[in-house]
Write a protein that holds these residues in place. Sequence first.
Motif, PDB file in Angstrom:
ATOM      1  N   GLU A  80       0.815  -1.218   0.000  1.00 13.42           N
ATOM      2  CA  GLU A  80       0.000   0.000   0.000  1.00 13.42           C
ATOM      3  C   GLU A  80       0.847   1.267   0.000  1.00 13.42           C
ATOM      4  O   GLU A  80       0.531   2.233  -0.678  1.00 13.42           O
ATOM      5  N   LYS A  81       1.947   1.270   0.735  1.00 11.39           N
ATOM      6  CA  LYS A  81       2.760   2.487   0.798  1.00 11.39           C
ATOM      7  C   LYS A  81       3.529   2.742  -0.500  1.00 11.39           C
ATOM      8  O   LYS A  81       3.997   3.829  -0.733  1.00 11.39           O
ATOM      9  N   TYR A  82       3.615   1.730  -1.371  1.00 15.37           N
ATOM     10  CA  TYR A  82       4.326   1.896  -2.631  1.00 15.37           C
ATOM     11  C   TYR A  82       3.407   2.207  -3.806  1.00 15.37           C
ATOM     12  O   TYR A  82       3.745   2.962  -4.686  1.00 15.37           O
ATOM     13  N   ASN A  83       2.204   1.581  -3.818  1.00 17.28           N
ATOM     14  CA  ASN A  83       1.349   1.793  -4.982  1.00 17.28           C
ATOM     15  C   ASN A  83      -0.119   2.038  -4.643  1.00 17.28           C
ATOM     16  O   ASN A  83      -0.955   2.002  -5.523  1.00 17.28           O
ATOM     17  N   GLY A  84      -0.449   2.245  -3.391  1.00 19.43           N
ATOM     18  CA  GLY A  84      -1.812   2.596  -3.029  1.00 19.43           C
ATOM     19  C   GLY A  84      -2.809   1.454  -3.052  1.00 19.43           C
ATOM     20  O   GLY A  84      -4.006   1.692  -3.065  1.00 19.43           O
ATOM     21  N   VAL A  85      -2.336   0.210  -3.069  1.00 20.14           N
ATOM     22  CA  VAL A  85      -3.228  -0.942  -3.088  1.00 20.14           C
ATOM     23  C   VAL A  85      -3.813  -1.136  -1.697  1.00 20.14           C
ATOM     24  O   VAL A  85      -3.113  -1.068  -0.694  1.00 20.14           O
ATOM     25  N   PHE A  86      -5.098  -1.425  -1.630  1.00 22.35           N
ATOM     26  CA  PHE A  86      -5.825  -1.519  -0.368  1.00 22.35           C
ATOM     27  C   PHE A  86      -5.436  -2.734   0.457  1.00 22.35           C
ATOM     28  O   PHE A  86      -5.273  -3.822  -0.068  1.00 22.35           O
ATOM     29  N   ILE A  87      -5.268  -2.534   1.756  1.00 19.60           N
ATOM     30  CA  ILE A  87      -5.214  -3.629   2.721  1.00 19.60           C
ATOM     31  C   ILE A  87      -6.230  -3.322   3.807  1.00 19.60           C
ATOM     32  O   ILE A  87      -6.590  -2.179   4.038  1.00 19.60           O
ATOM     33  N   CYS A  88      -6.691  -4.372   4.486  1.00 17.16           N
ATOM     34  CA  CYS A  88      -7.732  -4.191   5.495  1.00 17.16           C
ATOM     35  C   CYS A  88      -7.152  -3.628   6.798  1.00 17.16           C
ATOM     36  O   CYS A  88      -5.948  -3.609   7.006  1.00 17.16           O
ATOM     37  N   GLN A  89      -8.039  -3.180   7.662  1.00 24.38           N
ATOM     38  CA  GLN A  89      -7.631  -2.618   8.951  1.00 24.38           C
ATOM     39  C   GLN A  89      -6.918  -3.656   9.816  1.00 24.38           C
ATOM     40  O   GLN A  89      -5.989  -3.339  10.530  1.00 24.38           O
ATOM     41  N   LYS A  90      -7.360  -4.910   9.767  1.00 23.75           N
ATOM     42  CA  LYS A  90      -6.701  -5.968  10.532  1.00 23.75           C
ATOM     43  C   LYS A  90      -5.255  -6.139  10.074  1.00 23.75           C
ATOM     44  O   LYS A  90      -4.349  -6.244  10.890  1.00 23.75           O
ATOM     45  N   ALA A  91      -5.027  -6.123   8.768  1.00 27.12           N
ATOM     46  CA  ALA A  91      -3.669  -6.252   8.243  1.00 27.12           C
ATOM     47  C   ALA A  91      -2.809  -5.057   8.661  1.00 27.12           C
ATOM     48  O   ALA A  91      -1.644  -5.222   9.016  1.00 27.12           O
ATOM     49  N   ARG A  92      -3.376  -3.865   8.636  1.00 24.94           N
ATOM     50  CA  ARG A  92      -2.620  -2.679   9.076  1.00 24.94           C
ATOM     51  C   ARG A  92      -2.190  -2.814  10.533  1.00 24.94           C
ATOM     52  O   ARG A  92      -1.082  -2.466  10.905  1.00 24.94           O
ATOM     53  N   LYS A  93      -3.088  -3.327  11.353  1.00 25.01           N
ATOM     54  CA  LYS A  93      -2.789  -3.523  12.774  1.00 25.01           C
ATOM     55  C   LYS A  93      -1.728  -4.615  12.959  1.00 25.01           C
ATOM     56  O   LYS A  93      -0.805  -4.458  13.750  1.00 25.01           O
ATOM     57  N   GLU A  94      -1.848  -5.695  12.203  1.00 19.54           N
ATOM     58  CA  GLU A  94      -0.930  -6.824  12.334  1.00 19.54           C
ATOM     59  C   GLU A  94       0.447  -6.529  11.732  1.00 19.54           C
ATOM     60  O   GLU A  94       1.420  -7.211  12.047  1.00 19.54           O
ATOM     61  N   CYS A  95       0.560  -5.529  10.877  1.00 20.38           N
ATOM     62  CA  CYS A  95       1.854  -5.164  10.279  1.00 20.38           C
ATOM     63  C   CYS A  95       2.865  -4.720  11.330  1.00 20.38           C
ATOM     64  O   CYS A  95       4.076  -4.735  11.083  1.00 20.38           O
ATOM     65  N   LYS A  96       2.399  -4.334  12.486  1.00 15.96           N
ATOM     66  CA  LYS A  96       3.281  -3.851  13.546  1.00 15.96           C
ATOM     67  C   LYS A  96       3.892  -4.992  14.363  1.00 15.96           C
ATOM     68  O   LYS A  96       4.773  -4.759  15.171  1.00 15.96           O
TER      69      LYS A  96
END
Length: 59
Positions: A17-33
Amino acid sequence: MKQDLDYVKFFKIESSEKYNGVFICQKARKECKKKFDKLNPPKLPFHIGCNCHLSIEYE
């Protein structure tokens, strides 16, 4: 995942997402940490349409 895990330190979830704006879900954003044990990686994607993927950190 059938591979030699001797040199794996941990797994983590990444998104493009930070490279090309492709969507990820809120759960994935939370788990990325988080860092996941090499013997217990998460099953991805969390839902259909999520563009997160598993990254491996080596020793």
